[in-house]
Design an enzyme around this catalytic site. Sequence first.
Site, PDB file in Angstrom:
ATOM      1  N   SER A   1      54.207  19.933 -39.685  1.00 45.06           N
ATOM      2  CA  SER A   1      55.655  19.757 -39.617  1.00 45.06           C
ATOM      3  C   SER A   1      56.074  19.253 -38.237  1.00 45.06           C
ATOM      4  CB  SER A   1      56.376  21.084 -39.919  1.00 45.06           C
ATOM      5  OG  SER A   1      56.067  22.046 -38.921  1.00 45.06           O
TER       6      SER A   1
ATOM      7  N   LEU B   1      57.043  17.680 -34.782  1.00 47.55           N
ATOM      8  CA  LEU B   1      56.450  16.694 -33.882  1.00 47.55           C
ATOM      9  C   LEU B   1      55.019  16.365 -34.264  1.00 47.55           C
ATOM     10  CD1 LEU B   1      57.774  18.126 -30.473  1.00 47.55           C
ATOM     11  CD2 LEU B   1      58.881  16.451 -31.987  1.00 47.55           C
TER      12      LEU B   1
ATOM     13  N   ASP C   1      46.645  23.191 -38.722  1.00 48.14           N
ATOM     14  CA  ASP C   1      47.799  24.082 -38.801  1.00 48.14           C
ATOM     15  C   ASP C   1      47.344  25.382 -39.444  1.00 48.14           C
ATOM     16  OD1 ASP C   1      50.536  25.039 -38.799  1.00 48.14           O
ATOM     17  OD2 ASP C   1      51.151  22.935 -38.806  1.00 48.14           O
TER      18      ASP C   1
ATOM     19  N   ASP D   1      44.064  28.528 -36.501  1.00 48.53           N
ATOM     20  CA  ASP D   1      44.836  29.317 -35.542  1.00 48.53           C
ATOM     21  C   ASP D   1      44.348  28.870 -34.177  1.00 48.53           C
ATOM     22  OD1 ASP D   1      45.718  31.192 -33.691  1.00 48.53           O
ATOM     23  OD2 ASP D   1      45.316  32.922 -34.959  1.00 48.53           O
TER      24      ASP D   1
ATOM     25  N   CYS E   1      50.458  20.183 -30.626  1.00 52.00           N
ATOM     26  CA  CYS E   1      51.877  20.361 -30.945  1.00 52.00           C
ATOM     27  C   CYS E   1      52.171  21.755 -31.498  1.00 52.00           C
ATOM     28  CB  CYS E   1      52.339  19.320 -31.949  1.00 52.00           C
ATOM     29  SG  CYS E   1      52.274  17.614 -31.352  1.00 52.00           S
TER      30      CYS E   1
ATOM     31  N   TYR F   1      59.219  31.699 -23.613  1.00 57.49           N
ATOM     32  CA  TYR F   1      58.993  30.303 -23.985  1.00 57.49           C
ATOM     33  C   TYR F   1      58.863  29.424 -22.742  1.00 57.49           C
ATOM     34  CZ  TYR F   1      59.589  25.918 -26.567  1.00 57.49           C
ATOM     35  OH  TYR F   1      59.410  24.670 -27.108  1.00 57.49           O
TER      36      TYR F   1
ATOM     37  N   LYS G   1      55.546  27.228 -21.501  1.00 59.67           N
ATOM     38  CA  LYS G   1      55.594  25.776 -21.339  1.00 59.67           C
ATOM     39  C   LYS G   1      55.424  25.372 -19.872  1.00 59.67           C
ATOM     40  CE  LYS G   1      56.219  24.805 -25.683  1.00 59.67           C
ATOM     41  NZ  LYS G   1      55.177  24.096 -26.459  1.00 59.67           N
TER      42      LYS G   1
ATOM     43  N   PHE H   1      65.029  18.276 -30.228  1.00 59.20           N
ATOM     44  CA  PHE H   1      64.568  17.397 -31.297  1.00 59.20           C
ATOM     45  C   PHE H   1      64.946  17.956 -32.656  1.00 59.20           C
ATOM     46  CE2 PHE H   1      62.422  15.065 -28.151  1.00 59.20           C
ATOM     47  CZ  PHE H   1      61.902  13.904 -28.720  1.00 59.20           C
TER      48      PHE H   1
END
Length: 255
Positions: free
Chosen positions: A14, A16, A35, A58, A85, A162, A166, A195
Site C-alpha cells: 500500500s 508509497l 509486507d 516482518d 517503505c 515517530y 525517522k 502524502f
Amino acid sequence: MLKNTVSLITGGASGLGKACVERFVQQGGKVVLCDLPTSSGAEVAKSIGPSVEFAATDVTSEKDVENAISLAKDKFGKLDHVISCAGVGVAYKTYNFNKKAPHKLEDFTRVIMVNTVGTFNVIRLGAGLIGQNEPNENGTRGVIINTASIAAYDGQMGQAAYSASKGAIVGMTLPIARDLASQGIRVCTIAPGLFDTPLLSSLPEKVKQFLSKSIPHPQRLGHPNEFALLAQSVIENPLLNGEVIRLDGALRMQP
C-alpha cells in the site's frame, strides 16, 4: 535504468511502497514485494503480474528478511535495489497531564523497532546480495533508498516516537553510505511530507483540506507516484549518495 533490474520493496502492499512497486514494474523492472502476512501483498503482487513476487515479511525479523532476499536471488537471479517503505506511527504526548499518564514505553519501542531497526535490518542483509553484482561504468553495484519523514526535522506534538525513529534513519544515512561505498553501493533517504496514503485517507475531508492548505506549493497532499518518481530519480542519478531529500512542497510543520 530500471529495465531488467530487481528491487526489494518493503511496505509494498500500500501507499508509497505500492507506488514504487507499480512504477518499477512499468519501467521494466522486477520486484520482490515485502509486507506483513496480514497485508494484501499477495493480492497486489498477483494483480500487477509475473514481474512481482510477494514475500510475507516482518522487517524486524532476520529470518523473514533473509527469506525475502533469497526469493529475489532464486526467482530473479540478483538484487539491485532495496527500497524501505515499511513503517508505523503512534500519536501520544510524552506525558498526558489530564490523564496523568506517561507515554507507554512499549509503544515508543515498537515504533523504533519497526521504523529504525526494521530499516537497518533490511539494509544490512540486502547489501550482501547487492554487493555480488558486477559494477557498472560508475563502479556502482546497486542502490539502497530509505524512507524518513519531515517529522525527523519538525515533528509535531505527540510525535516523539515517530520523529525519533525517522530522525535515526536520517542520522544513519551518511555513515551507511560511507560503509558501503567501497563496494559501490549508494545509499539515500527520502523524507516525505504529507502524502495521500491510507493513513491520511482515513481522515475526514475537512481535515485533509486543512492539511493541504498548510503546504506552500503545490497546495495539496503528495501523490504516492511522486515518491516513486523520486526513488527512480535517485537510482538513475549516479552522483546521489549519502543524501536525505525532503519531498514536501516546502512544508514546515507547526507545533
